[in-house]
Write an enzyme that holds these catalytic residues in place. Structure first.
Site, mmCIF file in Angstrom:
data_model
loop_
_atom_site.group_PDB
_atom_site.id
_atom_site.type_symbol
_atom_site.label_atom_id
_atom_site.label_comp_id
_atom_site.label_asym_id
_atom_site.label_seq_id
_atom_site.Cartn_x
_atom_site.Cartn_y
_atom_site.Cartn_z
ATOM 1 N N THR A 56 -13.077 0.479 -4.367
ATOM 2 C CA THR A 56 -12.449 0.970 -3.144
ATOM 3 C C THR A 56 -13.453 1.743 -2.297
ATOM 4 O O THR A 56 -14.610 1.907 -2.668
ATOM 5 C CB THR A 56 -11.217 1.829 -3.516
ATOM 6 O OG1 THR A 56 -10.501 2.167 -2.334
ATOM 7 C CG2 THR A 56 -11.622 3.102 -4.244
ATOM 8 N N PHE A 91 -12.245 -1.356 3.755
ATOM 9 C CA PHE A 91 -11.331 -0.510 4.521
ATOM 10 C C PHE A 91 -11.446 -0.810 6.018
ATOM 11 O O PHE A 91 -12.256 -0.209 6.715
ATOM 12 C CB PHE A 91 -11.637 0.966 4.249
ATOM 13 C CG PHE A 91 -10.950 1.509 3.023
ATOM 14 C CD1 PHE A 91 -10.760 0.735 1.898
ATOM 15 C CD2 PHE A 91 -10.496 2.817 2.999
ATOM 16 C CE1 PHE A 91 -10.131 1.237 0.775
ATOM 17 C CE2 PHE A 91 -9.863 3.342 1.884
ATOM 18 C CZ PHE A 91 -9.672 2.546 0.762
ATOM 19 N N ASP A 144 0.853 -1.184 0.000
ATOM 20 C CA ASP A 144 0.000 0.000 0.000
ATOM 21 C C ASP A 144 0.893 1.239 0.000
ATOM 22 O O ASP A 144 1.042 1.938 1.005
ATOM 23 C CB ASP A 144 -0.893 -0.024 1.238
ATOM 24 C CG ASP A 144 -2.088 0.924 1.116
ATOM 25 O OD1 ASP A 144 -2.288 1.478 0.023
ATOM 26 O OD2 ASP A 144 -2.807 1.093 2.111
ATOM 27 N N LYS A 159 -9.117 1.578 -9.811
ATOM 28 C CA LYS A 159 -9.794 1.812 -8.539
ATOM 29 C C LYS A 159 -10.932 2.822 -8.717
ATOM 30 O O LYS A 159 -10.723 3.916 -9.238
ATOM 31 C CB LYS A 159 -8.806 2.332 -7.493
ATOM 32 C CG LYS A 159 -7.790 1.293 -7.055
ATOM 33 C CD LYS A 159 -6.844 1.839 -6.007
ATOM 34 C CE LYS A 159 -7.489 1.901 -4.643
ATOM 35 N NZ LYS A 159 -6.515 2.284 -3.589
ATOM 36 N N GLU A 187 -6.129 4.748 -9.500
ATOM 37 C CA GLU A 187 -7.447 5.286 -9.153
ATOM 38 C C GLU A 187 -7.956 6.315 -10.159
ATOM 39 O O GLU A 187 -7.203 7.165 -10.650
ATOM 40 C CB GLU A 187 -7.391 5.923 -7.764
ATOM 41 C CG GLU A 187 -8.760 6.251 -7.194
ATOM 42 C CD GLU A 187 -8.819 6.014 -5.693
ATOM 43 O OE1 GLU A 187 -9.813 6.427 -5.096
ATOM 44 O OE2 GLU A 187 -7.892 5.397 -5.135
#
Length: 317
Positions: free
Chosen positions: A155, A177, A17, A131, A95
């Protein structure tokens, strides 16, 4: 006894990440995920300044200068992804602009442009996960894109309703998350939670077991961890995207790491299958105060970080 990170890699695909190349080299993950916040953090470091310059130079050469900033952002994200893929055997997640989270057609359009940029750089779409925020509009966009062979990573996922909708839409991967769910519950209740009681951990376990029970191929990738205990409780999950700090913590721990999730245990569970349409999705999300608040907060946060990147680009243009 191997360290816990090494043990984890035997049962779960470990994803970095981070957008920082040196950290990817150090921990040798299979995949990497990026987002506007991570790219902004990396872009502020002098060793990555040339990537911003590259994006600016490319955007200046494009015919439609009205799209200069969006061209820069997409090219910058793709450039980071390109460099990360040189260090990885697997995929990188890139993303789409979070400000498009409630616009299905605009999300589809921007995604196609990002994929074209990758393919122009000689990178197959098979190595990319796009994403997209797990709004109803985002899920609908991803459903269209998946049919075009563009794989998506949904996401900002905080609720079971989002997870079910993604599975029904045939999404490649979701990112629940964990840490942000914990943050909300700690603030709401004033309580501390053990890793086994962690509401974020329990949410991912519920999703994982549901997917495996009913043979959904959508990959579950836990994300946004606050401590290594959360990660350990999800050992056996399809994938986990972990910050370099927590990877280092796992790497320093030589104790045994037991598997906590498996297809076999999920298959044995008594779980009811539910249907999902737009009306039910919106109602279930509305009834989940935590998911509603964290989804909106996450979109705002990523949008602000994109605006900060735009300010950096304009300052250097």
């Amino acid at each position: 006894m191997p360290d816990k990170l090494t043990q984890l890699k035997t049962m779960t695909v470990v994803v970095a990440d981070t957008g920082e190349f040196e950290l990817v080299k150090e921990y040798a993950p299979d995949d990497a995920t990026t987002n506007p916040s991570l790219i902004l953090k990396a872009a502020k470091q002098t060793q990555y300044a040339h990537l911003i310059s590259e994006a600016i130079d490319w955007a200046r050469q494009q015919e439609n200068q009205a799209d200069f900033l969006s061209n820069c952002i997409d090219r910058l994200f793709v450039t980071f992804g390109r460099e990360l893929l040189k260090l990885l055997p697997g995929r990188v997640s890139t993303e789409v602009d979070a400000r498009l989270s409630f616009d299905t057609e605009a999300t589809i359009k921007r995604t196609r442009r990002i994929i074209k940029l990758y393919e122009a750089a000689g990178i197959s779409r098979e190595r990319i996960l796009i994403k997209i925020a797990s709004t109803w509009e985002g899920i609908c966009a991803a459903e269209v894109l998946e049919k075009e062979g563009i794989h998506c990573n949904l996401t900002l996922l905080f609720s079971f309703s989002q997870a079910v909708a993604c599975a029904e839409a045939g999404i490649t991967l979701i990112s629940p998350f964990v840490g942000r769910i914990l943050d909300w519950h700690k603030k709401a209740t004033g309580q501390e939670y053990t890793a086994a009681e962690d509401p974020g951990v329990l949410s991912v376990k519920q999703i994982y077991n549901y997917y495996k029970k009913f043979d959904y191929p959508t990959i579950v990738m836990g994300a946004s961890f606050r401590n290594s205990g959360e990660i350990e409780e999800l050992a056996g999950c399809d994938r986990l995207t972990i910050s370099p700090t927590l990877m280092a913590e796992l790497q320093a721990d030589q104790r045994p790491l037991p598997r906590k999730l498996s297809v076999e245990s999920a298959k044995a569970m008594d779980i009811e299958r539910i249907g999902m349409d737009e009306e039910r999705f919106r109602w279930m999300l509305n009834e989940d105060a935590m998911a509603t608040e964290k989804l909106a907060e996450g979109i705002r946060s990523f949008s602000r970080d994109i605006e900060k990147l735009e300010e950096m680009i304009l300052a250097q243009s």
